[in-house]
Design a protein around this motif. Structure first.
Motif, PDB file in Angstrom:
ATOM      1  N   LEU A 314      29.579  13.819   0.519  1.00 62.61           N
ATOM      2  CA  LEU A 314      30.514  12.746   0.218  1.00 62.61           C
ATOM      3  C   LEU A 314      30.865  11.944   1.472  1.00 62.61           C
ATOM      4  N   PRO A 315      31.175  10.654   1.312  1.00 61.84           N
ATOM      5  CA  PRO A 315      31.534   9.829   2.471  1.00 61.84           C
ATOM      6  C   PRO A 315      32.742  10.339   3.237  1.00 61.84           C
ATOM      7  N   THR A 316      33.675  11.014   2.555  1.00 59.51           N
ATOM      8  CA  THR A 316      34.902  11.434   3.220  1.00 59.51           C
ATOM      9  C   THR A 316      34.864  12.874   3.723  1.00 59.51           C
ATOM     10  N   ALA A 317      33.706  13.512   3.742  1.00 59.98           N
ATOM     11  CA  ALA A 317      33.601  14.797   4.438  1.00 59.98           C
ATOM     12  C   ALA A 317      33.942  14.566   5.904  1.00 59.98           C
ATOM     13  N   PRO A 318      34.754  15.424   6.516  1.00 57.44           N
ATOM     14  CA  PRO A 318      35.156  15.185   7.914  1.00 57.44           C
ATOM     15  C   PRO A 318      33.984  14.912   8.840  1.00 57.44           C
ATOM     16  N   GLN A 319      32.895  15.670   8.688  1.00 52.79           N
ATOM     17  CA  GLN A 319      31.749  15.476   9.578  1.00 52.79           C
ATOM     18  C   GLN A 319      31.052  14.149   9.323  1.00 52.79           C
ATOM     19  N   ASN A 320      31.185  13.601   8.108  1.00 55.90           N
ATOM     20  CA  ASN A 320      30.539  12.332   7.780  1.00 55.90           C
ATOM     21  C   ASN A 320      31.365  11.130   8.212  1.00 55.90           C
TER      22      ASN A 320
END
Length: 349
Positions: A314-320
């Protein structure tokens, strides 16, 4: 998924039970159709109806403002809640056809991904403009950063990019070494705009296709016409998981954008619309929607509850989000016309 749905129903019931024991409505919610609207039905509409007895009527629009503005101007308002883009939210606020959000009625303005809580709209999902590549084209290892996308010597092969300045110029600056967090500070200067176009000059000969429809990038990759392309993350996700394509998303330098709830000025079900919107701005239903489509929740508390294997895509994964930028709707409202004119002239050269 059943446990997610149970949680969504519970969360909706908590939000709506106070002062809404009997059914009212119906409530008309307008969105964009397709799989996206289906995810909203699963995560938001059905739980709200189950908790309140209020029927949700669905309508669909193409994002053209004329119909929405016309409703308000004539007083013939048939939509109670509308799924809008940030540009709509800014325009509707400025021109007076979207209501200002009363955040006290929907749980407050804190705890969102930056940019999600606007004056006249509040976001439920984040989608990303990313780039992706065909893994088979790079057996020794593919690109990892936006700088790599622009490095045609290290990572040769034809590219595709969006035929629009929005996100394309930001990505050019990131490809030139500008941190994502500073991209609009740079792009807000004439020198920064020149720098973005200069970076695009370095790759122009390698961009085989300038795409305008979201379905194009995965098809171009699948057909072998390009080795990598900018794209919307959901399109690439679908190609990987539903069509078995050996593509990989690179999240570095992604542009994060939103879909948001808004209310037309003068709507007859304003209070009920607030209750519906509040019911969607909870972790549980956002987690449900994230399981339906690869769109990121806007609430930080919801992001924390998405299962790790889903969150990673997902775009809002911290790593992303480590080197991501939020597409600045106000910047583009002020500069879209002039930069589109320059971009089109540049393409024609």
């Amino acid at each position: 998924m059943k446990s997610f749905l149970t949680a969504a129903l519970s969360a909706t019931a908590l939000v709506t039970s106070a002062g809404l024991a009997l059914a009212e409505g119906p409530l008309t919610v307008t969105s964009y159709g397709g799989a996206y609207a289906k995810s909203q039905e699963t995560a938001f509409y059905k739980p709200f109806t189950a908790a309140t007895g209020v029927e949700i009527l669905q309508d669909e629009w193409d994002g053209s403002t004329a119909r929405l503005k016309g409703m308000v101007e004539t007083g013939q308002i048939t939509w109670d809640v509308v799924d809008v883009e940030p540009g709509h939210a800014l325009q509707g606020c400025d021109e007076g056809w979207l209501e200002e959000i009363d955040y006290d009625k929907i749980g407050g303005r804190e705890g969102y991904v930056p940019g999600a809580a606007m004056d006249c709209a509040v976001a439920t999902i984040v989608f990303g403009t990313i780039f992706a590549y065909d893994v088979d084209k790079f057996p020794q290892g593919g690109p990892q950063t936006m700088v790599d996308f622009f490095d045609t010597a290290k990572f040769p092969g034809p590219r595709a990019m969006r035929k629009a300045p929005k996100t394309t110029l930001e990505m050019a600056l990131i490809g030139d070494g500008v941190p994502a967090a500073e991209v609009y500070e740079v792009l807000s200067t004439p020198e920064g705009v020149d720098r973005a176009f200069a970076k695009l000059d370095t790759i122009k000969g390698d961009v085989k296709v300038w795409w305008s429809a979201g379905a194009q990038p995965p098809q171009l990759l699948a057909d072998g016409e390009v080795a990598m392309s900018t794209a919307w993350n959901g399109r690439i996700y679908d190609a990987i998981h539903n069509s078995g394509k050996n593509f990989k998303i690179v999240w570095d330098g992604q542009g994060m954008d939103f879909n948001l709830w808004a209310k037309p000025v003068g709507g007859k079900n304003s209070e009920l619309a607030d209750r519906f919107i509040a019911s969607t701005l909870q972790p549980a239903p956002m987690v449900v929607q994230a399981g339906e489509l690869p769109h990121g929740p806007t609430l930080l508390s919801a992001i924390a509850e998405v299962p790790a294997e889903i969150l990673a895509e997902l775009p809002t994964a911290p790593q992303n989000m480590e080197n991501a930028f939020v597409v600045d709707a106000e910047f583009w409202a002020n500069h879209d016309e002039e930069l589109t004119e320059r971009f089109n002239k540049w393409l024609a050269q």
